[in-house]
Design a protein around this motif. Structure first.
Motif, mmCIF file in Angstrom:
data_model
loop_
_atom_site.group_PDB
_atom_site.id
_atom_site.type_symbol
_atom_site.label_atom_id
_atom_site.label_comp_id
_atom_site.label_asym_id
_atom_site.label_seq_id
_atom_site.Cartn_x
_atom_site.Cartn_y
_atom_site.Cartn_z
ATOM 1 N N PRO A 160 0.816 -1.218 0.000
ATOM 2 C CA PRO A 160 0.000 0.000 0.000
ATOM 3 C C PRO A 160 0.848 1.265 0.000
ATOM 4 N N TYR A 161 2.060 1.189 0.533
ATOM 5 C CA TYR A 161 2.906 2.383 0.558
ATOM 6 C C TYR A 161 3.256 2.814 -0.860
ATOM 7 N N ARG A 164 -3.685 12.164 8.392
ATOM 8 C CA ARG A 164 -2.335 11.622 8.301
ATOM 9 C C ARG A 164 -1.960 11.279 6.861
ATOM 10 N N ARG A 165 -0.647 11.191 6.642
ATOM 11 C CA ARG A 165 -0.108 10.740 5.357
ATOM 12 C C ARG A 165 0.406 9.314 5.511
ATOM 13 N N PRO A 166 0.611 8.603 4.390
ATOM 14 C CA PRO A 166 0.987 7.183 4.475
ATOM 15 C C PRO A 166 2.174 6.890 5.380
ATOM 16 N N ARG A 167 3.178 7.756 5.386
ATOM 17 C CA ARG A 167 4.377 7.487 6.205
ATOM 18 C C ARG A 167 4.085 7.527 7.695
ATOM 19 N N ARG A 177 -2.099 1.283 6.705
ATOM 20 C CA ARG A 177 -1.970 1.650 5.288
ATOM 21 C C ARG A 177 -2.783 0.715 4.403
ATOM 22 N N GLN A 178 -2.750 -0.586 4.719
ATOM 23 C CA GLN A 178 -3.508 -1.514 3.889
ATOM 24 C C GLN A 178 -5.004 -1.288 4.046
#
Length: 275
Positions: free
Chosen positions: A108-109, A157-160, A167-168
């Motif tokens: 997902p990232y 939030r952002r993915p990181r 994330r998934q």
């Protein structure tokens, strides 16, 4: 399962890739050999069903999944979604078919835009596909996150800033934001810890039960397939070698390749697939 008629029909699908020629072959102007990654594959996915696509790495599972949504163009065969020819579609018709068939990728990232917040990513999908409620951004995002058991605090939030499991879940929420009838999940839990895997498998089961979405679940982990799939299709060297109810195939495999796969995974509890 709510309907025995196939929602997705795949028949005789084939895909070849040319192999890189060696220097001597280029000098001799020899034709490059072709690798047939998907070889005459046929199966059907019913409404409200989870079909597991199993096989070792390199067996052609991901190539087949990408062919179905035409991220890779197949060389031959028929792909139909609810009677509509996917291979013949173009323009707005193809865009609508892709809305109805969404993919969830292994990483997902890599599939999420690192610059976008979760809310922006979800809203983008809703607005591009003109989904009901997308005009009310905050509520649309809240509902999308709740569907995958995430709280509204994730939205900014952002993915990181998220864990792998979060994330998934966001990637699944983004796919669902399009309102699909089919989810194609390509190794969606293989990179996650066992405890997180179990949570996500429960989530996929809930989505099938609550939304009626059909799921093609691609995985090399037979224990995962045993846990979630109603039926299983076993793939080897580009071909389907065995298809059937999961309990029947895993309990009494007919193909030698399936037998070898199961022998390499003695930890699978057949009582789970038979229940």
């Amino acid at each position: 399962m709510t309907d025995q008629l196939p929602l997705l029909r795949v028949e005789g699908v084939m895909k070849e890739f040319g192999l890189r020629r060696t220097a001597s072959e280029r000098v001799a102007r020899s034709a490059a050999e072709a690798h047939r990654a998907v070889d005459d594959v046929s199966f059907a996915l019913r409404r409200g069903e989870i079909l597991g696509l199993a096989g070792e790495s390199g067996s052609g599972k991901t190539t087949l999944a990408r062919c179905i949504v035409r991220l890779i163009e197949p060389d031959a065969g028929v792909i139909e979604l609810d009677g509509v020819d996917v291979r013949a579609a173009s323009g707005p018709e193809l865009r609508e078919l892709r809305r109805r068939m969404q993919m969830v990728f292994q990483d997902p990232y890599a599939s999420l835009n690192p610059r976008m917040t979760v809310a922006t990513a979800l809203l983008e999908v809703g607005r591009v596909h003109r989904r009901p409620g997308a005009e009310n951004g905050e509520q649309f995002v809240r509902d999308a996150l709740e569907r995958v058991h995430l709280g509204p605090g994730i939205a900014t939030r952002r993915p990181r800033e998220l864990s792998g499991g979060q994330r998934q879940r966001v990637a699944i929420a983004r796919a669902l934001a399009a309102g699909p009838e089919v989810l194609i999940a390509d190794e969606p839990v293989s990179a996650l810890d066992v405890s997180v895997q179990a949570q996500l498998l429960n989530l996929f089961g809930d989505l099938r039960d609550e939304l009626g979405v059909a799921i093609l679940f691609v995985a090399h982990q037979l224990a995962v397939i045993a846990e979630i799939a109603d039926r299983v299709a076993v793939m080897n060297r580009g071909r389907l070698v065995e298809v059937g109810e999961t309990a029947a195939v895993f309990g009494n495999p007919q193909d030698e390749y399936t037998k070898a796969l199961l022998a390499a995974h003695p930890h699978i509890r057949l009582s789970r697939v038979a229940s």
